[in-house]
Structure formats: structure tokens, C-alpha cells
Motif scaffolding. Structure first.
Motif, mmCIF file in Angstrom:
data_model
loop_
_atom_site.group_PDB
_atom_site.id
_atom_site.type_symbol
_atom_site.label_atom_id
_atom_site.label_comp_id
_atom_site.label_asym_id
_atom_site.label_seq_id
_atom_site.Cartn_x
_atom_site.Cartn_y
_atom_site.Cartn_z
ATOM 1 N N PRO A 136 0.825 -1.209 0.000
ATOM 2 C CA PRO A 136 0.000 0.000 0.000
ATOM 3 C C PRO A 136 0.861 1.261 0.000
ATOM 4 O O PRO A 136 1.960 1.286 0.544
ATOM 5 N N CYS A 137 0.323 2.287 -0.644
ATOM 6 C CA CYS A 137 1.036 3.572 -0.693
ATOM 7 C C CYS A 137 0.209 4.654 0.006
ATOM 8 O O CYS A 137 0.681 5.265 0.948
ATOM 9 N N ILE A 138 -0.998 4.882 -0.484
ATOM 10 C CA ILE A 138 -1.912 5.828 0.164
ATOM 11 C C ILE A 138 -3.293 5.185 0.192
ATOM 12 O O ILE A 138 -3.608 4.331 -0.643
ATOM 13 N N PRO A 139 -4.137 5.573 1.127
ATOM 14 C CA PRO A 139 -5.504 5.034 1.153
ATOM 15 C C PRO A 139 -6.291 5.505 -0.078
ATOM 16 O O PRO A 139 -6.024 6.574 -0.646
ATOM 17 N N VAL A 140 -7.265 4.710 -0.488
ATOM 18 C CA VAL A 140 -8.066 5.039 -1.674
ATOM 19 C C VAL A 140 -8.782 6.374 -1.494
ATOM 20 O O VAL A 140 -8.885 7.163 -2.440
ATOM 21 N N GLY A 162 -6.920 15.147 -12.576
ATOM 22 C CA GLY A 162 -6.073 16.207 -13.120
ATOM 23 C C GLY A 162 -4.976 16.657 -12.169
ATOM 24 O O GLY A 162 -4.233 17.586 -12.490
ATOM 25 N N THR A 163 -4.847 16.001 -11.018
ATOM 26 C CA THR A 163 -3.815 16.383 -10.053
ATOM 27 C C THR A 163 -3.003 15.156 -9.646
ATOM 28 O O THR A 163 -3.300 14.033 -10.040
ATOM 29 N N ALA A 164 -1.992 15.375 -8.818
ATOM 30 C CA ALA A 164 -1.113 14.293 -8.369
ATOM 31 C C ALA A 164 -0.743 14.507 -6.911
ATOM 32 O O ALA A 164 -0.868 15.615 -6.377
ATOM 33 N N THR A 165 -0.300 13.440 -6.280
ATOM 34 C CA THR A 165 0.197 13.498 -4.908
ATOM 35 C C THR A 165 1.344 12.515 -4.787
ATOM 36 O O THR A 165 1.659 11.804 -5.746
ATOM 37 N N SER A 166 1.979 12.465 -3.645
ATOM 38 C CA SER A 166 3.082 11.522 -3.460
ATOM 39 C C SER A 166 2.871 10.720 -2.195
ATOM 40 O O SER A 166 2.135 11.113 -1.292
ATOM 41 N N GLY A 167 3.524 9.580 -2.155
ATOM 42 C CA GLY A 167 3.468 8.711 -0.995
ATOM 43 C C GLY A 167 4.704 7.841 -0.973
ATOM 44 O O GLY A 167 5.546 7.903 -1.870
ATOM 45 N N VAL A 168 4.816 7.020 0.065
ATOM 46 C CA VAL A 168 5.957 6.115 0.187
ATOM 47 C C VAL A 168 5.424 4.696 0.260
ATOM 48 O O VAL A 168 4.535 4.390 1.053
ATOM 49 N N ALA A 169 5.944 3.827 -0.598
ATOM 50 C CA ALA A 169 5.544 2.425 -0.619
ATOM 51 C C ALA A 169 6.801 1.564 -0.670
ATOM 52 O O ALA A 169 7.615 1.718 -1.573
ATOM 53 N N GLY A 170 6.957 0.689 0.295
ATOM 54 C CA GLY A 170 8.130 -0.177 0.310
ATOM 55 C C GLY A 170 9.435 0.579 0.389
ATOM 56 O O GLY A 170 10.447 0.124 -0.121
ATOM 57 N N GLY A 171 9.439 1.758 0.971
ATOM 58 C CA GLY A 171 10.641 2.567 1.087
ATOM 59 C C GLY A 171 10.953 3.404 -0.139
ATOM 60 O O GLY A 171 11.977 4.061 -0.188
ATOM 61 N N ALA A 217 9.735 6.450 -2.877
ATOM 62 C CA ALA A 217 8.830 7.586 -3.099
ATOM 63 C C ALA A 217 8.070 7.341 -4.399
ATOM 64 O O ALA A 217 8.657 7.052 -5.428
ATOM 65 N N ILE A 218 6.743 7.450 -4.328
ATOM 66 C CA ILE A 218 5.872 7.179 -5.471
ATOM 67 C C ILE A 218 5.021 8.417 -5.747
ATOM 68 O O ILE A 218 4.472 9.018 -4.830
ATOM 69 N N CYS A 219 4.905 8.782 -7.027
ATOM 70 C CA CYS A 219 4.002 9.848 -7.455
ATOM 71 C C CYS A 219 2.728 9.177 -7.966
ATOM 72 O O CYS A 219 2.789 8.324 -8.845
ATOM 73 N N LEU A 279 4.135 6.287 -10.541
ATOM 74 C CA LEU A 279 5.499 6.203 -11.067
ATOM 75 C C LEU A 279 6.474 6.675 -10.001
ATOM 76 O O LEU A 279 6.086 7.284 -9.016
ATOM 77 N N GLY A 280 7.739 6.339 -10.209
ATOM 78 C CA GLY A 280 8.774 6.741 -9.249
ATOM 79 C C GLY A 280 8.836 8.248 -9.116
ATOM 80 O O GLY A 280 8.863 8.959 -10.108
ATOM 81 N N ASP A 281 8.841 8.747 -7.884
ATOM 82 C CA ASP A 281 8.836 10.189 -7.625
ATOM 83 C C ASP A 281 10.277 10.648 -7.407
ATOM 84 O O ASP A 281 10.738 10.780 -6.289
ATOM 85 N N LYS A 282 11.007 10.849 -8.516
ATOM 86 C CA LYS A 282 12.403 11.269 -8.440
ATOM 87 C C LYS A 282 12.622 12.461 -9.342
ATOM 88 O O LYS A 282 12.109 12.526 -10.452
#
Length: 87
Positions: A46-50, A57-66, A68-70, A82-85
Motif C-alpha cells: 500500500p502507498c496511500i488510502p483510496v 487532473g492532479t497528483a500526490t506523493s506517498g511512500v511504498a516499500g521505502g 517515493a511514489i508519485c 510512477l517513481g517520484d524522483k
């Protein structure tokens, strides 16, 4: 001095004549020495709750398995991750 130049020219000419030398290398690592092939391991984490998904039309970030995910939602409602780098 002339003898030294002549000797240098002669040895450098000999260096480029004859059969080329070929080298063979063999790499041995723990992975290549394994008796059986390693299977793939696919695991969803899991990364973020549903209910925390961004508006279309927008985006956010979270952490999954260590990592950073966009997470983005396009205007039609499709969800992409996708990878948030930064470059």
C-alpha cells in the motif's frame, strides 16, 4: 640518440604486427553461481488510502516499500503511479 629512436620505431612496428591477442573473461557472482534459477517476486504494497487519491487532473506523493511514489489521476479518472524522483 639515433639508435634509441630507431629501436623505438622498430619495437613499436613489431607491436602492431602478428596475431592480435584475445582475452576471455569469466564473471562469477553469487547470482550466476546459483544452482537453480531465482524466481520473480512480485508484491504489491500500500502507498496511500483510496480515499486519499488526488482529484482528477492532479497528483500526490506517498511512500511504498521505502520508495517515493508519485500517484496521479488524469482528467478521465485513470490512476497512474510512477517513481517520484527529480532528475
Amino acid at each position: 640518440m639515433k639508435t634509441a629512436v630507431l629501436a623505438t620505431l622498430a619495437t613499436s612496428a613489431v607491436a602492431f604486427t602478428g596475431q592480435p591477442t584475445t582475452f576471455q573473461t569469466k564473471s562469477s557472482t553469487a547470482l550466476s553461481m546459483a544452482k537453480k534459477p531465482l524466481g520473480q517476486s512480485l508484491k504489491y504494497v500500500p502507498c496511500i488510502p483510496v480515499d486519499s487519491l488526488p482529484k482528477p487532473g492532479t497528483a500526490t506523493s506517498g511512500v511504498a516499500g521505502g520508495l517515493a511514489i508519485c500517484i496521479a489521476v488524469d482528467p478521465s479518472g485513470s490512476i497512474f503511479a510512477l517513481g517520484d524522483k527529480c532528475p
